[in-house]
Design an enzyme around this catalytic site. Structure first.
Site, PDB file in Angstrom:
ATOM      1  N   GLU A 257       7.994 -14.855 -10.589  1.00 35.96           N
ATOM      2  CA  GLU A 257       7.263 -13.637 -10.245  1.00 35.96           C
ATOM      3  C   GLU A 257       6.968 -12.758 -11.446  1.00 35.96           C
ATOM      4  OE1 GLU A 257       9.296 -11.266  -7.308  1.00 35.96           O
ATOM      5  OE2 GLU A 257      11.239 -11.644  -8.205  1.00 35.96           O
TER       6      GLU A 257
ATOM      7  N   GLU B  39      17.549 -17.880  -7.426  1.00 38.39           N
ATOM      8  CA  GLU B  39      17.169 -16.508  -7.759  1.00 38.39           C
ATOM      9  C   GLU B  39      16.631 -16.429  -9.196  1.00 38.39           C
ATOM     10  OE1 GLU B  39      16.505 -13.963  -6.202  1.00 38.39           O
ATOM     11  OE2 GLU B  39      16.726 -12.277  -7.550  1.00 38.39           O
TER      12      GLU B  39
ATOM     13  N   LYS C 270      12.866 -15.121 -10.071  1.00 35.69           N
ATOM     14  CA  LYS C 270      12.611 -14.002 -10.994  1.00 35.69           C
ATOM     15  C   LYS C 270      11.613 -14.437 -12.072  1.00 35.69           C
ATOM     16  CE  LYS C 270      14.281 -10.680  -9.322  1.00 35.69           C
ATOM     17  NZ  LYS C 270      14.334 -11.224  -8.069  1.00 35.69           N
TER      18      LYS C 270
ATOM     19  N   ARG D 116       4.141  -0.138  -4.706  1.00 33.95           N
ATOM     20  CA  ARG D 116       3.854  -0.682  -3.374  1.00 33.95           C
ATOM     21  C   ARG D 116       2.550  -1.470  -3.331  1.00 33.95           C
ATOM     22  NH1 ARG D 116       6.990   1.740   0.585  1.00 33.95           N
ATOM     23  NH2 ARG D 116       5.579   0.961   2.185  1.00 33.95           N
TER      24      ARG D 116
ATOM     25  N   CYS E 241       0.819  -1.192   0.000  1.00 30.53           N
ATOM     26  CA  CYS E 241       0.000   0.000   0.000  1.00 30.53           C
ATOM     27  C   CYS E 241       0.870   1.267   0.000  1.00 30.53           C
ATOM     28  CB  CYS E 241      -0.957   0.078   1.182  1.00 30.53           C
ATOM     29  SG  CYS E 241      -2.118  -1.277   1.240  1.00 30.53           S
TER      30      CYS E 241
ATOM     31  N   HIS F 289      17.936 -37.274  -7.248  1.00 32.00           N
ATOM     32  CA  HIS F 289      17.191 -37.788  -6.092  1.00 32.00           C
ATOM     33  C   HIS F 289      15.691 -37.485  -6.216  1.00 32.00           C
ATOM     34  CE1 HIS F 289      20.933 -38.885  -4.217  1.00 32.00           C
ATOM     35  NE2 HIS F 289      21.393 -37.657  -4.433  1.00 32.00           N
TER      36      HIS F 289
ATOM     37  N   ASN G 102      -2.193   1.626   5.646  1.00 27.99           N
ATOM     38  CA  ASN G 102      -1.297   0.549   5.220  1.00 27.99           C
ATOM     39  C   ASN G 102      -1.040  -0.306   6.449  1.00 27.99           C
ATOM     40  OD1 ASN G 102       0.737  -1.048   4.094  1.00 27.99           O
ATOM     41  ND2 ASN G 102       2.326   0.459   4.582  1.00 27.99           N
ATOM     42  N   GLY G 103      -1.129  -1.632   6.311  1.00 30.02           N
ATOM     43  CA  GLY G 103      -0.881  -2.522   7.448  1.00 30.02           C
ATOM     44  C   GLY G 103      -2.107  -3.357   7.753  1.00 30.02           C
TER      45      GLY G 103
ATOM     46  N   LYS H 145       6.011  -4.308  -3.515  1.00 35.06           N
ATOM     47  CA  LYS H 145       7.444  -4.123  -3.297  1.00 35.06           C
ATOM     48  C   LYS H 145       7.837  -4.320  -1.846  1.00 35.06           C
ATOM     49  CE  LYS H 145      11.525  -2.936  -4.711  1.00 35.06           C
ATOM     50  NZ  LYS H 145      12.205  -3.960  -5.515  1.00 35.06           N
TER      51      LYS H 145
ATOM     52  N   TRP I 269      -2.744  -2.830  -1.762  1.00 33.32           N
ATOM     53  CA  TRP I 269      -2.393  -4.248  -1.918  1.00 33.32           C
ATOM     54  C   TRP I 269      -3.301  -4.956  -0.915  1.00 33.32           C
ATOM     55  CZ3 TRP I 269      -0.526  -8.359   1.002  1.00 33.32           C
ATOM     56  CH2 TRP I 269      -0.007  -9.431   0.288  1.00 33.32           C
TER      57      TRP I 269
HETATM   58  C1  F6R Z   1      11.819 -10.679  -5.328  1.00 32.13           C
HETATM   59  C2  F6R Z   1      11.594  -9.727  -4.272  1.00 32.13           C
HETATM   60  C3  F6R Z   1      11.177 -10.233  -2.940  1.00 32.13           C
HETATM   61  C4  F6R Z   1      11.936  -9.491  -1.831  1.00 32.13           C
HETATM   62  C5  F6R Z   1      11.432  -9.916  -0.455  1.00 32.13           C
HETATM   63  C6  F6R Z   1      12.204  -9.233   0.651  1.00 32.13           C
HETATM   64  O1  F6R Z   1      12.199 -10.067  -6.510  1.00 32.13           O
HETATM   65  O2  F6R Z   1      11.729  -8.558  -4.469  1.00 32.13           O
HETATM   66  O3  F6R Z   1      11.365 -11.607  -2.844  1.00 32.13           O
HETATM   67  O4  F6R Z   1      13.291  -9.790  -1.975  1.00 32.13           O
HETATM   68  O5  F6R Z   1      10.082  -9.595  -0.336  1.00 32.13           O
HETATM   69  O6  F6R Z   1      12.089  -7.847   0.556  1.00 32.13           O
HETATM   70  P1  F6R Z   1      13.050  -6.897   1.370  1.00 32.13           P
HETATM   71  O7  F6R Z   1      14.412  -7.054   0.810  1.00 32.13           O
HETATM   72  O8  F6R Z   1      12.492  -5.525   1.188  1.00 32.13           O
HETATM   73  O9  F6R Z   1      12.993  -7.350   2.803  1.00 32.13           O
END
Ligand code: F6R
Length: 614
Positions: free
Chosen positions: A490, A483, A487, A27, A2, A506, A101-102, A609, A75
């Protein structure tokens, strides 16, 4: 999670608020809304499900006067992303508007209590109770800031709240607990936002709010109190990046721009950390003796940050011989980890807001461990609650998928590893300086990779129709494989899994079928040659079963060439630092596949984010 904006000044509030929301859309982007005070006792609210553009259409071209307003991008947590659940929420008489937010954890009894007193609540959200509680208090004569303080004392959970009242023109009241809120100070105008990006076009002077504080802003400035009403001082700071950093700069997506910015992110994160031949961890508030006494390191983080922790483990253990455990922050405190004064907990979070990581930090500190945060956001909650902080210096990362901050987190972890090795004497000063020199050459190598990714874009278009992609790696290639898979999941919404290449036989090898793309992160033949041979065998095993192999290998690695359907070469890099180059093609691959499939690279579905709920 949010985005929140508030404005009081002389400009048109709607245009300032919408502009701020555009910058905060990363956000949360499943609905949006605004509330405006027209200055003549009127309150206008408008909200709409879907991206911000839907709200803008709804508002149309009609001029909306007024110099005070608040806005929200959502969100969803409580209630589906519909018009009715979008913020702002108002009271029974449409005099108070609230954005949030929250999560208000005790909203159920509060709602029941309000309904018993005759209030009509129209949404499924936890937020709406706040509007009705404010309604009661202001109706009984309380000023909006006093009412907000009283309400906050009744709320459990995490919240940033902003409220306006039709009877209080020129005033926005905000409150925060466990969720971010900053004040922006302009000339004759004041801003509130969950992130400075919302007002960076207007001012670079900002004030950080502490925990459990209420702020009242007018065009002339702000007053800050705790929930009991005692005046407190905020920490004023100057934002050290400018508007250009929050713009796409000619790139079609922020993520592509941020991938390009990775050499600079690593360079800036390293800057100043070697002085007089010694590693300097500048925000280090931990005594060197504490580092000398450390007998175990835990890294706690989520998602991509967790992957950077996995990489940190290899480096820290190698350089310091101290055991390192890496744990998903969401699991950490619930399994009662063994922590004491000799434990160093490294909490990695780009946003510094992630609720899971914050709770892990709190748990670690309760258990008397020393907590060192790696964070990209100045003054965020995680660094504030940690014993020390090492800031990554990436500027804002706006694409929801983490890229440059991942690179910087890895870099900061290496610095902590070297700092620990120095404090404990497991490396001599010249050895530490030599490792730092290798790190200092990484921006150039990352830059080289960026100039050679064109074939990755072509490959992405070729495999964009696949139903799944597997990623294999060994040693430091394993977290890189994880990773790469994250990527792709998502951004492209494809089934993607990362495995240790040796683990394949395995079980996961059953997934291999004719034509399945499998990305293999090849170890350098120079680092641990034995691993190179083993991964070559793993590649043969999957090729024998029909996999289409996409191999990321060091330039000149001739042995792998015959077994790669697609070979992506990266420059020769010191083994421990290799993730800084091998990750780059995987980021590009995911972004390009997502584009080829027609998805919004910067705003993947269902994500936000910063994840401020557990
Ligand atoms: C993936 C991504 C998320 C963040 C995770 C932690 O691309 O962005 O997996 O890495 O939500 O976020 P932070 O680093 O803000 O704690």
């Amino acid at each position: 999670m949010c985005g929140i904006v508030g404005y009081v000044g002389s400009q048109n509030a709607l245009s300032v608020v919408l502009d701020g929301l555009r910058r905060l859309e990363y956000r949360g982007y499943d609905s949006a809304g605004v509330a405006l005070l027209d200055g003549a006792g009127g309150l206008l609210t408008q909200r709409k499900a879907g991206p911000l553009g839907n709200l803008e259409k709804e508002l149309g071209d009609a001029p909306h006067e007024g110099n005070t307003g608040i806005g929200h991008t959502r969100w969803a947590t409580h209630g589906a992303p519909t018009d009715r659940n979008a913020h702002p929420h108002t009271d029974c008489h449409h005099r108070v508007a609230v954005i949030h937010n929250g999560i208000i954890e005790n909203f159920v009894p509060l709602r029941a209590e309000l309904e018993a007193r005759g209030h009509e609540l129209t949404s499924e959200t936890d937020t709406e109770v706040v509007a009705h509680l404010l309604e009661e208090l202001t109706r009984d004569g309380a000023a909006l800031p006093d009412a907000m303080r009283t309400v906050c004392q009744r709320l459990d959970g995490a919240f940033t709240l902003l409220a306006v009242h039709a009877d209080a023109p020129g005033v926005v009241v905000g409150a925060r607990r466990n969720s971010p809120l900053v004040v922006g100070l302009g000339e004759g105008e004041t801003f509130l936002a969950s992130d400075v990006a919302a007002f960076i076009a207007h001012t670079r002077d900002a004030v950080e709010l502490g925990q459990d504080q209420v702020v009242t802003v007018t065009r002339d400035g702000y007053t800050l109190t705790d929930f009991a009403g005692t005046e407190v001082a905020g920490r004023q700071f100057r934002i050290d990046w400018d508007l250009a950093a929050a713009e796409k700069g000619g790139h079609p997506y922020f993520m592509l721009k941020e991938i390009e910015e990775q050499p600079a992110a690593v360079e800036d994160t390293l800057r100043g950390h070697l002085a007089g031949g010694r590693i300097v961890l500048d925000e280090e508030r931990v005594d060197e003796q504490v580092l000398r006494d450390v007998d175990k390191v835990f890294v706690v983080a989520c998602g991509t940050a967790y992957h950077s922790g996995l990489i940190a483990k290899y480096a820290i253990e190698h350089w310091t011989r101290v055991p390192v455990e890496v744990e998903m922050a969401s699991e950490f405190r619930y399994r009662d980890p063994v922590l004491d004064r000799a434990t160093l907990v490294v909490a990695i979070s780009q946003s510094g807001e992630t609720a899971d990581t914050l709770q892990a930090v709190r748990h670690a500190r309760e258990q008397k461990a020393t907590v060192l945060a790696i964070c990209n956001t100045n003054g965020a909650q995680i660094p504030r609650e940690s014993d020390a902080v090492l800031y990554t210096r990436c500027g804002p990362e706006i694409g929801v998928a983490a890229t440059k901050t991942f690179m910087a987190q890895i870099t900061a972890s290496y610095l902590i590893g070297l700092g620990l090795a120095q404090a404990r004497g497991t490396k001599y000063e010249d050895e530490v300086a030599a490792e730092f020199d290798k790190l200092a050459r990484m921006p150039e190598l990352i830059g080289q990779v960026l100039t050679t990714v064109e074939p990755v874009r072509e490959l992405a278009r070729e495999i964009a129709g696949s139903k799944a992609v597997l990623f294999l790696g060994r040693h430091l290639g394993y977290p890189v494989a994880l990773e790469g898979a994250l990527k792709l999941k998502e951004l492209a919404y494809m089934h993607a899994e990362g495995f240790p290449a040796g683990e394949l036989k395995h079980g996961p090898i059953a997934l291999i079928e004719d034509g399945l793309p499998v990305v293999v992160v090849m170890p350098s033949p120079h680092g641990r040659p034995v691993l190179h041979g083993k991964v070559l065998s793993n590649i043969q095993e999957i090729r024998a079963r029909g996999a289409r192999t996409i191999v990321i290998a060091e330039e000149g690695d001739a042995d792998v060439r015959p077994y790669a359907n697609h070979l992506i070469e990266v420059p020769r890099t010191p083994t421990l630092l290799s993730p800084l180059v091998t990750t780059v093609p995987l980021q590009v691959l995911a972004a390009e596949i997502a584009q080829a499939r027609g998805y919004d690279v910067d705003k993947p579905r269902n994500l936000a984010k910063s994840v401020t709920v557990e």
